[in-house]
Design a protein around this motif. Structure first.
Motif, short mmCIF file in Angstrom:
data_model
loop_
_atom_site.label_atom_id
_atom_site.label_comp_id
_atom_site.label_asym_id
_atom_site.label_seq_id
_atom_site.Cartn_x
_atom_site.Cartn_y
_atom_site.Cartn_z
N GLN A 39 0.78 -1.27 -0.36
CA GLN A 39 0.05 0.01 -0.07
C GLN A 39 0.72 1.41 -0.18
O GLN A 39 0.62 2.55 -0.56
CB GLN A 39 -0.78 0.32 1.02
N ALA A 40 1.98 1.62 0.58
CA ALA A 40 3.07 2.33 0.96
C ALA A 40 3.15 2.76 -0.23
O ALA A 40 3.45 4.45 -0.35
CB ALA A 40 3.22 2.68 2.75
N PRO A 41 3.52 2.30 -0.98
CA PRO A 41 4.44 2.85 -2.04
C PRO A 41 3.57 3.71 -2.99
O PRO A 41 4.06 4.39 -3.64
CB PRO A 41 5.14 1.17 -2.85
N ARG A 42 2.26 2.05 -3.63
CA ARG A 42 1.42 3.30 -4.24
C ARG A 42 0.77 4.31 -3.97
O ARG A 42 0.58 5.58 -4.40
CB ARG A 42 0.89 2.49 -4.63
N VAL A 43 0.87 4.71 -2.46
CA VAL A 43 0.19 5.97 -2.29
C VAL A 43 0.91 7.19 -2.02
O VAL A 43 0.13 8.02 -2.21
CB VAL A 43 -0.15 5.42 -0.09
N ALA A 44 2.87 7.03 -2.25
CA ALA A 44 3.17 8.24 -1.81
C ALA A 44 3.63 8.55 -3.61
O ALA A 44 3.07 7.70 -4.41
CB ALA A 44 4.73 7.64 -1.91
N GLY A 45 2.89 9.63 -3.56
CA GLY A 45 3.61 10.50 -5.19
C GLY A 45 1.76 11.30 -4.76
O GLY A 45 2.24 12.34 -4.31
N PRO A 46 0.76 10.53 -5.21
CA PRO A 46 -0.41 11.61 -5.47
C PRO A 46 -0.48 11.93 -3.46
O PRO A 46 -1.14 13.09 -3.49
CB PRO A 46 -1.66 10.78 -5.76
N PHE A 47 0.45 10.99 -2.59
CA PHE A 47 -0.11 11.29 -0.98
C PHE A 47 1.76 11.68 -0.58
O PHE A 47 2.65 10.76 -1.17
CB PHE A 47 -0.90 10.56 -0.28
#
Length: 260
Positions: A39-47
């Motif tokens: 979850q965390a790597p995909r959240v990072a960027g827009p969030f």
């Protein structure tokens, strides 16, 4: 590596990635930061994603317990102050979901809750199944067997992830004393009246979870004024087994709130 200090002097390790609205991940008892590897790597960027180790876990200090959910919520607050987060989305699993529920009542900075395998009270947790998740970390066979309550047999048979999980757990998971303290905190938890907690809440729950029965997740979603229940095929770590679908749903939930 960044760290901050809890009110009682405990050093807490955390890491951040990305830019944007802050999403803070609060982990399940005993498990290291590996649980958020999907979850965390995909959240990072827009969030901005923030992953931290509960006291007794990973690189955080392991002071002698017992520690209750209120103490862990104080640790969460210390992390949020360290990253200067004024408004946060909390994502919690199991015990971490309980910490998120407690914290959201006392802090106006919480914009949303995303809760995986979480109950509103410790009485809903099957203690025997809970404890089977945490074997002796140096015993590879015990580590494999302990995944039975977390991941379905079909997934474990077909995935090459099991060996990687065992390696991560040996390195990052809490020791026996901290695991006992964290389990005790979860079993003793009782949420204050949920009807007063009016933030948007996404409740994702494994339909075959032996640790926190799915009925507890459904009750939690029903009792939260803005709760939405999402059943997921799988067990206690359904968000690992079905990481792509669950993360897609999480991102859609967060984006909807930010665009409102």
């Amino acid at each position: 590596m960044p760290s901050t200090t809890a009110p009682d002097g405990t050093s807490l390790f955390y890491r951040t990635d990305g830019e944007g609205p802050t999403v803070v991940f609060v982990g399940e008892a005993g498990y290291g930061a590996w649980q958020w590897a999907w979850q965390a790597p995909r959240v990072a960027g827009p969030f901005e994603s923030v992953v931290w180790d509960l006291r007794g876990t990973g690189r955080s200090d392991a002071p002698q317990g017992p520690h209750d959910v209120e103490t862990l919520a104080g640790d969460l607050d210390a992390v949020l102050q360290a990253v200067e987060a004024r408004r946060v989305h909390l994502v919690g699993a199991g015990l971490g979901g309980m910490v998120a529920l407690h914290y959201a009542r006392s802090a106006g900075r919480v914009a949303s809750l995303s809760l995986f395998g979480t109950a509103a009270e410790g009485d809903a947790v099957d203690e025997r199944s809970y404890r089977t998740l945490y074997p002796e970390r140096t015993d590879t066979e015990s580590l494999r067997a302990s995944l039975d309550g977390a991941l379905t047999p079909a997934f474990r048979a077909e995935s090459d992830l099991v060996e990687q999980l065992s390696a991560w757990r040996r390195e990052e998971d809490a020791g026996p004393a901290a695991v006992d303290d964290q389990i005790a905190a979860a079993l003793a938890f009782e949420a204050e009246p949920l009807h007063e907690l009016a933030v948007p809440a996404l409740v994702c729950h494994g339909l075959g979870d032996p640790v926190v029965p799915v009925e507890a997740g459904k009750r939690l979603a029903t009792d939260l004024p803005r709760g939405t229940f999402e059943g997921v095929e799988g067990r206690h770590l359904c968000f690992v087994e079905h990481s792509r679908a669950v993360t897609d749903r999480l991102l859609a939930f967060l984006r909807d709130i930010e665009s409102a």
